[in-house]
Scaffold this motif. Structure first.
Motif, mmCIF file in Angstrom:
data_model
loop_
_atom_site.group_PDB
_atom_site.id
_atom_site.type_symbol
_atom_site.label_atom_id
_atom_site.label_comp_id
_atom_site.label_asym_id
_atom_site.label_seq_id
_atom_site.Cartn_x
_atom_site.Cartn_y
_atom_site.Cartn_z
ATOM 1 N N THR A 224 0.844 -1.189 0.000
ATOM 2 C CA THR A 224 0.000 0.000 0.000
ATOM 3 C C THR A 224 0.882 1.243 0.000
ATOM 4 N N SER A 225 0.265 2.398 0.046
ATOM 5 C CA SER A 225 1.005 3.665 0.068
ATOM 6 C C SER A 225 0.274 4.631 0.980
ATOM 7 N N THR A 226 0.872 5.791 1.183
ATOM 8 C CA THR A 226 0.229 6.807 2.006
ATOM 9 C C THR A 226 -0.937 7.446 1.259
ATOM 10 N N SER A 227 -0.671 7.874 0.027
ATOM 11 C CA SER A 227 -1.682 8.537 -0.798
ATOM 12 C C SER A 227 -1.505 8.121 -2.249
ATOM 13 N N PRO A 228 -2.423 8.499 -3.139
ATOM 14 C CA PRO A 228 -2.315 8.102 -4.552
ATOM 15 C C PRO A 228 -1.072 8.670 -5.229
ATOM 16 N N ASP B 166 -5.142 -8.036 -7.435
ATOM 17 C CA ASP B 166 -5.445 -6.608 -7.493
ATOM 18 C C ASP B 166 -6.660 -6.353 -6.612
ATOM 19 N N ALA B 167 -6.392 -5.930 -5.364
ATOM 20 C CA ALA B 167 -7.466 -5.638 -4.417
ATOM 21 C C ALA B 167 -7.729 -4.142 -4.309
ATOM 22 N N ASP B 168 -7.207 -3.366 -5.258
ATOM 23 C CA ASP B 168 -7.529 -1.944 -5.312
ATOM 24 C C ASP B 168 -8.824 -1.809 -6.100
ATOM 25 N N MET B 169 -9.924 -2.012 -5.417
ATOM 26 C CA MET B 169 -11.230 -2.010 -6.072
ATOM 27 C C MET B 169 -11.716 -0.607 -6.407
ATOM 28 N N LEU C 225 -16.554 -6.141 1.070
ATOM 29 C CA LEU C 225 -16.083 -7.361 0.412
ATOM 30 C C LEU C 225 -14.720 -7.791 0.965
ATOM 31 N N LEU C 226 -13.822 -6.827 1.138
ATOM 32 C CA LEU C 226 -12.475 -7.158 1.606
ATOM 33 C C LEU C 226 -12.460 -7.583 3.070
ATOM 34 N N ASN C 227 -13.461 -7.152 3.821
ATOM 35 C CA ASN C 227 -13.533 -7.501 5.243
ATOM 36 C C ASN C 227 -14.449 -8.696 5.501
ATOM 37 N N SER C 228 -14.853 -9.357 4.435
ATOM 38 C CA SER C 228 -15.812 -10.455 4.559
ATOM 39 C C SER C 228 -15.123 -11.768 4.922
ATOM 40 N N LYS C 229 -15.919 -12.699 5.379
ATOM 41 C CA LYS C 229 -15.428 -14.050 5.641
ATOM 42 C C LYS C 229 -14.936 -14.685 4.354
ATOM 43 N N GLY C 230 -15.589 -14.333 3.251
ATOM 44 C CA GLY C 230 -15.185 -14.863 1.957
ATOM 45 C C GLY C 230 -13.755 -14.501 1.603
ATOM 46 N N PRO D 190 -5.519 -0.120 -1.973
ATOM 47 C CA PRO D 190 -5.581 1.343 -2.069
ATOM 48 C C PRO D 190 -4.695 2.023 -1.024
ATOM 49 N N PRO D 191 -4.421 3.315 -1.192
ATOM 50 C CA PRO D 191 -3.632 4.068 -0.217
ATOM 51 C C PRO D 191 -4.274 4.065 1.170
ATOM 52 N N VAL D 192 -3.448 4.053 2.202
ATOM 53 C CA VAL D 192 -3.924 3.973 3.583
ATOM 54 C C VAL D 192 -4.765 5.183 3.975
ATOM 55 N N MET D 193 -4.318 6.369 3.585
ATOM 56 C CA MET D 193 -4.979 7.585 4.042
ATOM 57 C C MET D 193 -6.290 7.853 3.307
ATOM 58 N N ALA D 194 -6.514 7.157 2.205
ATOM 59 C CA ALA D 194 -7.707 7.412 1.401
ATOM 60 C C ALA D 194 -8.917 6.637 1.905
ATOM 61 N N VAL D 195 -8.739 5.330 2.136
ATOM 62 C CA VAL D 195 -9.830 4.452 2.565
ATOM 63 C C VAL D 195 -9.276 3.413 3.542
ATOM 64 N N THR D 196 -10.155 2.620 4.126
ATOM 65 C CA THR D 196 -9.736 1.636 5.126
ATOM 66 C C THR D 196 -9.369 0.280 4.535
ATOM 67 N N ASP D 197 -9.491 0.110 3.229
ATOM 68 C CA ASP D 197 -9.318 -1.201 2.594
ATOM 69 C C ASP D 197 -7.994 -1.868 2.943
ATOM 70 N N SER D 198 -6.902 -1.117 2.844
ATOM 71 C CA SER D 198 -5.585 -1.704 3.084
ATOM 72 C C SER D 198 -5.421 -2.138 4.534
ATOM 73 N N GLN D 199 -6.001 -1.379 5.460
ATOM 74 C CA GLN D 199 -5.929 -1.769 6.872
ATOM 75 C C GLN D 199 -6.676 -3.078 7.117
ATOM 76 N N LEU D 200 -7.826 -3.212 6.490
ATOM 77 C CA LEU D 200 -8.620 -4.429 6.652
ATOM 78 C C LEU D 200 -7.864 -5.655 6.151
ATOM 79 N N LEU D 201 -7.194 -5.507 5.017
ATOM 80 C CA LEU D 201 -6.450 -6.637 4.459
ATOM 81 C C LEU D 201 -5.151 -6.878 5.210
#
Length: 231
Positions: A52-56, A82-85, A139-144, A164-175
């Motif tokens: 991941t990165s800090t920002s785009p 590619d989990a950058d949805m 989706l990324l935080n799902s049991k699936g 995705p970048p850490v500061m933009a959304v929570t996706d990277s933290q979840l993964l």
């Protein structure tokens, strides 16, 4: 059907220097990153790696793709996900179609085996993003997603995940919380120091194992021989 294929061909050379020029200094630096990650796996194997990165615009997608290539070149069977949805680019980078991918697998429309594509690089396969969903974080935080990661370990030795970048959304933290290690990409002359520290704190709060930081786009001077800091 001709236009999508033409678009793929026009974009499939983006950024894969480790494949197109294996002897370049930049390719050698990616191999250094690979080696440092291998040394970090002394106590337990590091098989699932979030990038991941800090920002785009800091180069995390290019870094993750080239890291996957050098891992494969080292004889590992590698899956690039590619989990950058929000802004998927891996299908362009690797020159494959994106008609089905991670989102289709997580919504049980296709199996993992049906969604994975072979790349032009030996030992390296890719799971593209697929159609952009309205609920990426869910989706990324799902049991699936957890089950998917477990299944990939049955077939691959290393799984590299672009997020995705850490500061933009929570996706990277979840993964990052679900994976063995995380690499944070920052950009020389662009990334704000305080933002980078905040990104690190957010990953730590998510209980991510931060393997280190890649400093991207740094001007190389005589005597410089690395750009990877291992924590």
């Amino acid at each position: 059907m001709a236009r999508p294929n033409k678009q793929v061909k026009e974009n499939n050379k983006r950024g894969l220097i480790t494949h197109t020029n294996r002897k370049s200094p930049v390719s050698e630096q990616y191999r250094t990153i690979r080696t440092n990650i291998e040394f970090a796996a002394v106590d337990e194997p590091i098989r699932t790696i979030v990038v991941t990165s800090t920002s785009p615009g800091e180069g995390k997608s290019t870094t993750s793709a080239n890291l996957a290539v050098v891992m494969a070149q080292n004889g590992n069977r590698v899956l690039f996900i590619d989990a950058d949805m929000r802004k998927p680019t891996a299908h362009y980078t690797f020159g494959v179609l994106n008609t089905k991918g991670l989102t289709n697998v997580l919504t049980r429309q296709v199996s993992l085996e049906e969604a994975v594509s072979q790349t032009k690089i030996e030992n390296l396969e890719i799971l593209t993003c697929g159609p952009i969903p309205p609920n990426p974080a869910e989706l990324l935080n799902s049991k699936g997603m957890e089950l998917l990661l477990e299944k990939t370990k049955e077939h691959y030795e290393v799984i590299i995940i672009d997020t995705p970048p850490v500061m933009a959304v929570t996706d990277s933290q979840l993964l990052a919380n679900k994976c063995d290690g995380t690499v944070l990409v920052v950009c020389s002359g662009k990334t704000d120091r305080q933002m980078a520290l905040k990104a690190k704190d957010l990953l730590s709060q998510a209980k991510a194992k931060l393997l280190g930081v890649v400093l991207n786009k740094k001007e190389v001077k005589p005597g410089d021989n690395y750009f990877y800091y291992y924590e």
